[in-house]
Every structure is written in structure tokens, then in C-alpha cells.
Enzyme design. Structure first.
Site, mmCIF file in Angstrom:
data_model
loop_
_atom_site.group_PDB
_atom_site.id
_atom_site.type_symbol
_atom_site.label_atom_id
_atom_site.label_comp_id
_atom_site.label_asym_id
_atom_site.label_seq_id
_atom_site.Cartn_x
_atom_site.Cartn_y
_atom_site.Cartn_z
ATOM 1 N N SER A 1 -26.999 -52.252 -31.041
ATOM 2 C CA SER A 1 -28.164 -52.270 -29.769
ATOM 3 C C SER A 1 -27.143 -51.461 -28.286
ATOM 4 O O SER A 1 -26.144 -52.123 -28.596
ATOM 5 C CB SER A 1 -29.299 -53.290 -29.865
ATOM 6 O OG SER A 1 -30.029 -52.871 -28.439
ATOM 7 N N ASP B 1 -17.576 -55.153 -27.699
ATOM 8 C CA ASP B 1 -17.004 -53.751 -28.071
ATOM 9 C C ASP B 1 -18.306 -52.902 -28.254
ATOM 10 O O ASP B 1 -19.727 -53.473 -28.603
ATOM 11 C CB ASP B 1 -16.121 -54.431 -30.268
ATOM 12 C CG ASP B 1 -14.653 -54.950 -30.426
ATOM 13 O OD1 ASP B 1 -14.927 -56.022 -29.594
ATOM 14 O OD2 ASP B 1 -14.988 -54.595 -31.542
ATOM 15 N N HIS C 1 -20.380 -61.414 -26.403
ATOM 16 C CA HIS C 1 -19.834 -62.699 -25.779
ATOM 17 C C HIS C 1 -20.213 -62.901 -23.682
ATOM 18 O O HIS C 1 -20.002 -61.932 -23.258
ATOM 19 C CB HIS C 1 -17.720 -62.623 -26.490
ATOM 20 C CG HIS C 1 -17.906 -62.854 -27.446
ATOM 21 N ND1 HIS C 1 -17.077 -64.417 -28.027
ATOM 22 C CD2 HIS C 1 -18.246 -62.242 -28.617
ATOM 23 C CE1 HIS C 1 -16.800 -63.825 -29.119
ATOM 24 N NE2 HIS C 1 -17.142 -62.893 -29.515
#
EC number: 4.1.1.65
Length: 280
Positions: A247, A88, A144
Site C-alpha cells: 500500500s 522501502d 518506521h
């Protein structure tokens, strides 16, 4: 350049990040709850998708920050040819790797070799593609796999810990090639793929699913870990790592294997599992 970004040139990056780490792992009820409530309010964190929606149930701020999502909260693109968005966040930049260089912002770029810490490792990505995704403090902070890959090597590249917020990206030259980072090299059915976890000011750590805490490390030497023959295979959409504060992750792909999704552009908000690119 903002005052905050200007100050990051002189601030004690390591000391501040070490203090942030101590606070993030504190289980003192008053400390952890103040941090959780402050970040939730300031950044508009939505806990409705979290596996644990009660902000008071988390034992530490770090547990809150690296929270899991409910099953089904993110669904991978149904197209089997789709390479997936790894997190995201918001697209900082994406596009071709031209003459070995990766675009950062107007007037700013750095080389793939600088980012990866190795000329030879960068060579397979010349004329390939990159995507830089910024994870803000409100976002889900697990990263992911865009595609199924076998872990070949990780490279810890020491560096600074500048902020990676939008103002810093616009104004700090070669930002992502200067900050401390963990380069993860994978072998896939189309060739090499790299995911680069970039540290930042106040980021208290980066953890991988195969080795635990990888950042912070201390010292000024590049450190390599060889995973060939270990059989560490991570499936497409599987969790690979997590940031213990906001980050940036940068994905590199070799030339001729995929086309970036045409709906994506700089500043686009993105969600884990949507299409990043499609195999050619």
C-alpha cells in the site's frame, strides 16, 4: 485508464479484501505455500535480506509478507539532522503542500484536510512538505519513524479500497483521500508530524506497534483515539506499523522545519532509513 483500474470502481472492495485477509492468515500448508511461491515468483521478492530466508518456514502468507529484516539490513542515515525515509518502496510524489493541497499526479490533487479528515488538524501543515511512498508487493512492509515523536492521536477515516498502483494514482481522482486510512499524529521537537497509512484493494490489514490491528474497521464514521498522556514515544528509525499487503504511506511535515533531499523525485526507488529531508 487500465481495465483493472476501471473495474475497481465496480468491484466489491470489502468482500475482496475480506477474502484476501482469510487467505493471508490461512495456515493450511498448501494454501500458504502457493501464495508465497506465487508472489515471490511474480514480483521478484528477495528473501536474502530477511531474518528468515526460507520461504517454507513462514506459518502463514501474512507472516511472510510482514517479515522482519536481518539486523543491519537497513541502516539510518548518519546525519543527525536527517529525517528518514519511512519505508522501502518508490516515491509516488513529494514536494510542498501548496494552498493546502497535496499533488497526486498530473491533473490530480487533494487537500490535506481531506486526507487527515479534519480541517484543524491540517492547518499546521499548510505550506509544509509531503512525501508519498508506494510499497509494492515485493517490498519490506514495515513502516518506521522518520523522526522521534510522541503519539498524540490516531484517526481512522473510513473509505473505499481502490488499488493504489501507478495506474490508479494517475486516474482515480483524490485517490488517497478516498481510500480507508489510518492517520497517526505525532508531536516532535519541531512540532507536529503525521504519518498516514492508506489502505488499498486486497490489503488485509494495517497494524500498529501500540495497538495491533487498526484496519479493517467497519462503519462510516471517523474514529479517533486520544493517546495524550500515554507516554508512547517512538524513536527515530523505530518500527511504527506494518501493512498486511502492499500500500502507501504519506508523511506530512510543517513549514520551515526541513528541506527535502534533492536527490529524490517522483518514481525514485527508495530504501528505509535513507534521508527523506534534512532539518533547517
Amino acid at each position: 485508464m487500465s481495465l483493472v483500474t476501471s473495474l475497481t470502481y465496480v468491484l466489491p472492495h470489502r468482500l475482496l479484501s475480506s477474502l484476501a485477509r482469510a487467505l493471508a492468515y490461512s495456515d493450511r500448508p498448501a494454501t500458504k505455500q502457493w501464495l508465497i511461491d506465487t508472489v515471490t515468483r511474480k514480483f521478484g521478492v528477495d528473501l536474502s535480506e530477511a531474518q528468515e530466508p526460507d520461504p517454507r518456514a513462514y506459518p502463514t502468507f501474512n507472516a511472510f509478507f510482514t517479515r522482519a529484516l536481518k539486523p543491519g539490513a537497513r541502516v539510518p542515515d548518519a546525519d543527525p539532522a536527517a529525517l528518514l525515509m519511512p519505508a522501502d518502496g518508490r516515491i509516488s510524489q513529494l514536494g510542498p503542500i501548496e494552498n493546502g493541497r497535496i499533488f497526486q499526479a498530473k491533473g490530480q490533487s487533494f487537500t490535506a484536510a481531506e486526507l487527515l479528515g479534519d480541517e484543524a488538524a491540517a492547518a499546521p501543515f499548510n505550506d509544509g512538505l509531503f512525501a508519498t511512498v508506494y510499497l509494492s508487493p515485493k517490498d519490506y512492509h514495515r513502516v518506521h519513524m522518520p523522526w522521534t515523536g510522541t503519539l498524540r492521536e490516531t484517526v481512522h477515516v473510513p473509505g473505499r479500497l481502490f488499488s493504489v498502483g501507478p495506474d490508479a494514482v494517475r486516474n482515480v481522482p483524490r485517490l488517497f483521500a478516498r481510500n480507508e486510512r489510518l492517520v497517526c499524529h505525532f508531536d516532535t521537537d519541531f512540532g507536529p508530524m503525521a504519518s498516514v497509512m492508506v489502505g488499498a484493494l486486497l490489503v488485509s490489514g494495517v497494524e500498529t506497534v501500540w495497538s495491533g490491528v487498526e484496519i479493517p474497521r467497519y462503519g462510516d464514521r471517523i474514529t479517533r483515539k486520544d493517546y495524550r498522556g500515554k507516554g508512547i514515544v517512538l524513536e527515530k528509525f523505530a518500527e511504527m506499523a506494518r501493512f498486511n499487503y502492499g500500500s502507501t504511506v504519506i508523511v506530512l511535515l510543517p513549514p520551515g522545519v526541513a528541506r527535502l533531499d534533492g536527490r529524490l523525485a517522483a518514481e525514485t526507488s527508495v530504501r528505509l532509513g535513507q534521508a527523506l529531508a534534512r532539518r533547517q
